[in-house]
Design an enzyme around this catalytic site. Structure first.
Site, PDB file in Angstrom:
ATOM      1  N   TYR A   1       0.821  -1.217   0.000  1.00 42.55           N
ATOM      2  CA  TYR A   1       0.000   0.000   0.000  1.00 42.55           C
ATOM      3  C   TYR A   1       0.854   1.266   0.000  1.00 42.55           C
ATOM      4  O   TYR A   1       0.397   2.311  -0.425  1.00 42.55           O
ATOM      5  CB  TYR A   1      -0.894   0.036   1.240  1.00 42.55           C
ATOM      6  CG  TYR A   1      -2.195  -0.719   1.096  1.00 42.55           C
ATOM      7  CD1 TYR A   1      -2.200  -2.072   0.812  1.00 42.55           C
ATOM      8  CD2 TYR A   1      -3.417  -0.071   1.271  1.00 42.55           C
ATOM      9  CE1 TYR A   1      -3.389  -2.767   0.703  1.00 42.55           C
ATOM     10  CE2 TYR A   1      -4.610  -0.756   1.169  1.00 42.55           C
ATOM     11  CZ  TYR A   1      -4.596  -2.102   0.886  1.00 42.55           C
ATOM     12  OH  TYR A   1      -5.773  -2.788   0.784  1.00 42.55           O
TER      13      TYR A   1
ATOM     14  N   ASP B   1     -11.857  -9.405   4.758  1.00 49.43           N
ATOM     15  CA  ASP B   1     -13.141  -9.454   4.040  1.00 49.43           C
ATOM     16  C   ASP B   1     -13.665 -10.884   4.016  1.00 49.43           C
ATOM     17  O   ASP B   1     -14.858 -11.123   4.192  1.00 49.43           O
ATOM     18  CB  ASP B   1     -12.988  -8.948   2.598  1.00 49.43           C
ATOM     19  CG  ASP B   1     -13.336  -7.467   2.462  1.00 49.43           C
ATOM     20  OD1 ASP B   1     -13.107  -6.713   3.431  1.00 49.43           O
ATOM     21  OD2 ASP B   1     -13.828  -7.060   1.383  1.00 49.43           O
TER      22      ASP B   1
HETATM   23  C1  IPM Z   1     -10.245  -1.572   4.192  1.00 50.65           C
HETATM   24  C2  IPM Z   1     -10.563  -1.020   2.832  1.00 50.65           C
HETATM   25  C3  IPM Z   1      -9.474  -0.048   2.435  1.00 50.65           C
HETATM   26  C4  IPM Z   1      -8.170  -0.806   2.395  1.00 50.65           C
HETATM   27  C5  IPM Z   1      -9.716   0.669   1.101  1.00 50.65           C
HETATM   28  C6  IPM Z   1     -11.051   1.380   1.080  1.00 50.65           C
HETATM   29  C7  IPM Z   1      -8.595   1.603   0.770  1.00 50.65           C
HETATM   30  O1  IPM Z   1     -10.720  -2.046   1.910  1.00 50.65           O
HETATM   31  O2  IPM Z   1     -10.132  -0.779   5.150  1.00 50.65           O
HETATM   32  O3  IPM Z   1     -10.136  -2.787   4.315  1.00 50.65           O
HETATM   33  O4  IPM Z   1      -7.850  -1.466   1.394  1.00 50.65           O
HETATM   34  O5  IPM Z   1      -7.445  -0.751   3.384  1.00 50.65           O
HETATM   35 MG    MG Z   2     -10.675  -3.991   2.761  1.00 48.39          MG
END
Ligand code: IPM
Ligand code: MG
Length: 383
Positions: free
Chosen positions: A149, A262
């Site tokens: 990231y 997720d």
């Molecule tokens: C999360 C989200 C974020 C991430 C996005 C919206 C940038 O998916 O908080 O998991 O990838 O960290």
């Molecule tokens: Mg996420």
């Protein structure tokens, strides 16, 4: 005691879920004699519309002055075509790195009231569970301010003679210190739980993963009571749906943690239920006067399709507020009060749409976002 909370409602359903969470905090405050002062700040799409950038410097500066930050969600279709550095999501990344909240705690627990919402069979849940129960209670500790990231990224342009078609790259870089501190967050969490820590990586391929294992082999010596294990991320993705009960604390990189959390959320019935805490120190941090910051947000997004319709589930944000009380303010009793109140409203059959009908539907009542917030407040016995 007085606490100042930076409140970033954000976009889509964000304001609809932070409102009830603040009311719940106030109810707990009234009951136990705390005052929460909210400093409302702009970030995400709203900030792009108002000032042309997703994270205005004033927002970050003001957030740094507060004791903790509570965020709803950012983003929406109207900002999707903007270049990467101007997208609403940049606000999240900027807050995370600007506040140096490197350890993202994402618990995933199967509540008995939502058992039917979990797509797994009892047998799958019982496999690997230490007591053979059809349940799981795991915690993903995601590294939040490094890795892919935040690594070097870019484009390699097409060659001018048109023979070579262009390319793009992102890089995964982790320093020893970055790995060590998030591992220590994981160990601190595991010490208060079932004392099992699983490091998830791709060490059969990635050099950065092999480095994680090297750091872990040293850091783990400080935690002899905690069982350390290692798992490849592809296997972990499979194990989560095969036998989630085997996990206690999972510590992993930014990208792997994003994906696995997720996946884990689906097992709990609804992503709308899941809170998160992002911390700037391995132990419970406290802000102000140089003390590290905490940032709290539900793990769901801005859900533009249901925004403004009083349909969103505020429980993920309300439970994030409970985590704020626990980790940033060391108010364990008050945090438990909120968690118990959420349990009570679920016991009473109250459901937002996303979690309705999952227990067979009998005795359930579908209610809106506001009514759910009010029910939690009522269960606390305040206001
Ligand atoms: C999360 C989200 C974020 C991430 C996005 C919206 C940038 O998916 O908080 O998991 O990838 O960290
Ligand atoms: Mg996420």
């Amino acid at each position: 005691m007085n606490y100042s909370i930076a409140l970033v409602p954000g976009d889509g359903i964000g304001p609809e879920v932070t409102g009830p969470a603040a009311e719940v905090l106030d109810a707990v405050g009234d009951k136990y004699g705390h005052v929460f002062n909210y400093v409302e700040l702009m970030a995400g799409g709203k900030a792009i519309d108002a000032c042309g950038e997703p994270l205005p410097p004033e927002t970050l500066d003001a957030a740094r002055q507060c004791d903790a930050l509570l965020l709803g969600a950012v983003g929406g279709p109207q900002w999707e075509d903007l270049p990467g550095h101007l997208r609403p999501e940049r606000a999240l990344l900027g807050l995370r790195s600007g506040l140096e909240v490197f350890a993202n705690l994402r618990p995933a627990v199967l509540l008995p009231q939502l058992r039917a919402a979990c797509p797994l069979k009892d047998e799958a849940l019982a496999v690997g569970h230490p007591e053979g129960k059809a349940a799981f209670d795991l915690l993903i500790v995601r590294e939040l301010t490094g890795g892919l990231y935040f690594g070097k990224r870019g484009r390699i342009e097409e060659s001018s003679n048109g023979h070579s078609p262009g390319a793009a790259f992102d890089t995964e870089t982790y320093s020893w210190a970055e790995i060590e501190r998030v591992l220590r967050s994981g160990y601190a969490a595991a010490a208060a739980r079932w004392k099992k820590l699983c490091i998830v990586d791709k060490a059969n391929v990635l050099e950065s993963s092999r480095y994680w294992r090297e750091v872990a082999s040293v850091v783990s010596r400080d935690y002899p009571d905690i069982e350390t294990s290692y798992m490849y991320v592809d296997n972990c993705a499979m194990q989560l749906v095969r036998a989630p009960g085997q996990f206690d604390v999972i510590v992993t990189s930014n990208l792997f943690g994003d994906i696995l959390s997720d996946e884990a959320s689906v097992l709990t019935g609804s992503i709308g239920m899941l809170p998160s805490a992002s911390l700037g120190s391995p132990e419970a941090p406290l802000a102000k006067g140089g003390r590290p910051m905490g940032m709290y947000e539900p793990i769901h997004g801005s859900a533009p399709d249901i925004a403004g319709q009083d349909m969103a589930n505020p429980l993920g944000t309300i439970l994030s507020a409970a985590m704020m009380l626990r980790y940033s303010f060391a108010l364990e009793r008050e945090a438990r009060e909120i968690e118990a109140a959420v349990n009570t409203v679920l016991d009473r059959g109250l459901r937002t749409r996303d979690i309705a009908g999952r227990g067979g539907g009998a005795g359930e009542k579908i209610i809106g976002t506001r009514a759910m917030g009010e029910a939690v407040v009522a269960a606390i016995g305040g206001l």
